[in-house]
Design a protein around this motif. Structure first.
Motif, short mmCIF file in Angstrom:
data_model
loop_
_atom_site.label_atom_id
_atom_site.label_comp_id
_atom_site.label_asym_id
_atom_site.label_seq_id
_atom_site.Cartn_x
_atom_site.Cartn_y
_atom_site.Cartn_z
N GLY A 1 -12.97 5.17 3.15
CA GLY A 1 -12.76 4.61 1.82
C GLY A 1 -12.76 5.64 0.71
O GLY A 1 -13.23 6.76 0.86
N ASN B 1 -2.34 -0.89 -3.40
CA ASN B 1 -3.42 -0.14 -2.78
C ASN B 1 -2.92 1.27 -2.51
O ASN B 1 -1.71 1.52 -2.46
CB ASN B 1 -3.83 -0.78 -1.45
N LEU C 1 -8.22 0.02 6.70
CA LEU C 1 -8.26 -0.51 5.33
C LEU C 1 -7.57 -1.87 5.25
O LEU C 1 -8.08 -2.81 4.63
CB LEU C 1 -7.60 0.49 4.37
N PRO D 1 -15.87 -2.86 2.98
CA PRO D 1 -15.19 -1.67 2.48
C PRO D 1 -14.47 -0.95 3.63
O PRO D 1 -14.92 -1.00 4.78
CB PRO D 1 -16.34 -0.80 1.95
N PRO D 2 -13.36 -0.30 3.34
CA PRO D 2 -12.71 0.49 4.38
C PRO D 2 -13.63 1.62 4.82
O PRO D 2 -14.37 2.19 4.02
CB PRO D 2 -11.44 1.02 3.70
N THR E 1 0.84 -1.19 0.00
CA THR E 1 0.00 0.00 0.00
C THR E 1 0.88 1.24 0.00
O THR E 1 1.84 1.32 0.77
CB THR E 1 -0.93 0.03 1.23
N ASP F 1 -10.81 -8.10 2.23
CA ASP F 1 -11.93 -8.24 1.29
C ASP F 1 -13.26 -8.46 2.03
O ASP F 1 -14.27 -8.75 1.40
CB ASP F 1 -11.67 -9.42 0.35
N ARG G 1 -7.43 -1.48 -3.58
CA ARG G 1 -8.30 -0.68 -2.72
C ARG G 1 -7.77 0.74 -2.57
O ARG G 1 -6.57 0.99 -2.64
CB ARG G 1 -8.40 -1.33 -1.34
#
Length: 372
Positions: free
Chosen positions: A320, A91, A308, A316-317, A68, A313, A118
């Motif tokens: 987000g 991400n 996050l 959702p964060p 990320t 999966d 994400r």
């Protein structure tokens, strides 16, 4: 629990210190690389961050240990760095706003969806006990049906304390795009998405004077409007008014108030994670402070990235990219409304993010990659 999640940080300005305080020793994540236009700054941060390597932006995006990218660049660079990270299969968690323009923000979200990665975005302050306790009070019916809300942010300008405040007064800056994400994100967490906006703007002066640091006394141009006010029409019928200003001195108004049929909530500063939530119930004679009942206790910047990572999966964060895109459209459309002098409906909608259960600080600081 698995290995810590690898994070690479691009942009090592003032705000990076707050993120590093949260992330540097957290068991869920590991900062493996840092990058900044100033190579000396990168080296200094890496030297203070165990396990982190100072690299170029290009190397960071391709770094095999980075899962990320934490994008802490100036707003004008948010889209470029985020899209580069997404194209590299990473991400992204980006400092607010998601991007300078709504088309740029939409491209980030669309490209991330296509790439299967994400996106998260500040502010994550809304995940603290302040906003989340207020939300729990509303969800629990303590003020009855919500009718209206107000959000107020008045300061004389960031140039009084920031040594390099130029970007606050260039496109992508200004009080709404800078501070509005805190207030509008909180209003969305409390009251749901916005369907239409109406706005008005003004600019007190064409220049600003830097008040601290090595550039003290230097004059910089104010290229954007510095006082923005507007009305947000929420999808559920609630009307919120918002004022963000770099032209005032102070205010006695609560940062956010939510009025319902049977009570009013005073919500603490959404730029902070905690603070008192106060209730004035219909028929009462005084305000009552509510005990924290939801949110990450003693939260700090970076908790949204941790949320996050933990979400994986499964959900959702909570901070987000979809919320950030809706916030960005709300702000840019409010400015468009002011320029055109008319009410404008939004094109995006967003589901209400999942509430945060009351989570003691020792739990979220020590928790692994799975959880609520």
């Amino acid at each position: 629990m698995g290995d810590p999640h690898g994070v690479g940080i691009v942009g090592l300005g003032v705000i990076s210190r707050a993120y590093l305080t949260t992330l540097a020793n957290h068991p869920t994540v590991r900062v493996v690389a840092v990058a900044d236009l100033d190579a000396a700054r990168s080296a200094a941060v890496a030297a203070m961050t165990p396990g982190a390597e100072a690299v170029s932006v290009e190397r960071l995006l391709a770094h095999p240990g980075v899962q990320t990218v934490l994008n802490l660049t100036i707003p004008a660079a948010h889209a470029e760095i985020s899209l580069g990270a997404i194209d590299a299969g990473r991400n992204v968690f980006v400092e607010k706003p998601l991007a300078v323009t709504f088309p740029e923000g939409r491209s980030i979200i669309n490209r991330a969806a296509s790439a299967g990665v994400r996106v998260g975005c500040a502010p994550d302050t809304v995940l603290g006990t302040g906003t989340q306790t207020a939300r729990a009070a509303i969800d629990g019916g303590l003020i009855g049906r919500p009718l209206s809300a107000s959000a107020v942010m008045v300061t004389p300008g960031h140039e009084r304390w920031h040594p390099n405040p130029d970007f606050y007064y260039t496109p992508g800056g200004g009080p709404l795009l800078d501070m509005g994400p805190y207030y509008i994100s909180a209003l969305i967490h409390l009251l749901g998405p916005v369907r239409a906006v109406s706005g008005a703007v003004s600019r007190l002066r064409a220049e600003r004077v830097i008040g601290s640091g090595p550039r003290i006394g230097e004059r910089i141009p104010a290229e954007v409007d510095t006082h923005v006010t507007g009305v947000l029409e929420h999808a559920n019928g609630v009307l919120s008014t918002i004022t963000t200003s770099f032209d005032g001195v102070a205010t006695t108004a609560a940062p956010i108030e939510v009025h319902g049929e049977t009570g009013t909530l005073a919500v603490p500063d959404p730029n902070d994670f905690d603070g008192e939530v106060r209730l004035f119930a219909l028929g009462a004679t005084a305000w009552r402070v509510l005990e924290p009942r939801a949110g990450y206790a003693e939260g700090s910047r970076g908790i949204g990235l941790i949320d996050l990572v933990r979400a994986g999966d499964q959900r959702p964060p909570r901070a987000g990219g979809d919320v950030a895109l809706h916030v960005l459209e709300t702000m840019t459309t409010l400015l468009q409304s002011a320029a055109e002098g008319q009410r404008i409906e939004l094109t995006t909608a967003v589901a209400l993010p999942a509430p945060v259960p009351l989570t003691p600080v020792e739990d979220w600081k020590a928790i692994g990659q799975t959880g609520r």
